[in-house]
Structures are given as structure tokens and as C-alpha cells.
Design an enzyme around this catalytic site. Sequence first.
Site, PDB file in Angstrom:
ATOM      1  N   HIS A   3      38.315  39.734  27.343  1.00  5.07           N
ATOM      2  CA  HIS A   3      37.537  40.114  28.425  1.00  5.07           C
ATOM      3  C   HIS A   3      36.559  38.964  28.872  1.00  5.07           C
ATOM      4  O   HIS A   3      36.590  38.838  30.164  1.00  5.07           O
ATOM      5  CB  HIS A   3      36.952  41.683  28.414  1.00  5.07           C
ATOM      6  CG  HIS A   3      37.878  42.369  27.896  1.00  5.07           C
ATOM      7  ND1 HIS A   3      38.713  42.884  28.688  1.00  5.07           N
ATOM      8  CD2 HIS A   3      37.923  43.144  26.835  1.00  5.07           C
ATOM      9  CE1 HIS A   3      39.482  43.840  27.979  1.00  5.07           C
ATOM     10  NE2 HIS A   3      39.148  44.041  27.020  1.00  5.07           N
ATOM     11  N   LYS A  44      41.194  37.231  38.182  1.00  3.75           N
ATOM     12  CA  LYS A  44      40.931  36.488  37.004  1.00  3.75           C
ATOM     13  C   LYS A  44      42.025  35.752  36.609  1.00  3.75           C
ATOM     14  O   LYS A  44      41.815  34.819  35.652  1.00  3.75           O
ATOM     15  CB  LYS A  44      40.610  37.598  35.932  1.00  3.75           C
ATOM     16  CG  LYS A  44      39.523  38.436  35.925  1.00  3.75           C
ATOM     17  CD  LYS A  44      39.591  39.546  35.106  1.00  3.75           C
ATOM     18  CE  LYS A  44      38.329  40.499  35.309  1.00  3.75           C
ATOM     19  NZ  LYS A  44      38.358  41.514  34.438  1.00  3.75           N
TER      20      LYS A  44
END
Length: 97
Positions: A3, A44
Site C-alpha cells: 500500500h 497508482k
Amino acid sequence: VKHHCCNANLMRNGADFSVYINTGHEFDGSDSGASPDEAISWGKIRITARPVKVSCDATIAFPLIVSQTFAKDVEQWKKETEGCVCWADELEKQDDA
């Protein structure tokens, strides 16, 4: 760690490459099991990237991936660095001399 790495890539408009290695599944709704498509939707991972998700324990998959990437051309690297004191056995030879 996944993450943090993914979030850091938000600042550079997404990662160019992505390999997820985990045992998380998408059906349970956890972030760990999310597919790379989810990261693409958040920016991302770049939309032009070709991400891969490996459903396997990292202690099995990671050494195999490393061996086929970083260590793939080790013989060529040894030829290119010939004469450098890079290897422990070369250090021992120098100590014996």
C-alpha cells in the site's frame, strides 16, 4: 508495504511496472486481495502498464522472480566486471598473495 509503494506512485502519476505477490483474494473485499485494475483506477499504476498478480506465498515466488531478473545475466556481468575485486574468493586470493 504494498500500500505504501502504491500510494507513493500516485505522486509520479502511477507505476510503470507492477507485480503483486500475495495470497489475498478479491472475493473477500480486502485491499490486500485487490486486483491491479483497482490500483489503475486510482492512478497508482499507469494505464499503459502491464501489471501482474501472482497468487502465491511470497517466500516461494519472490526468490524465483529475483533469480530470473537480477541474476539472469550473472555470467555476462562477471565478464564485464573482470578484474574488479567483487568476489569473496578473489579477496582470499589477494590475502594469500
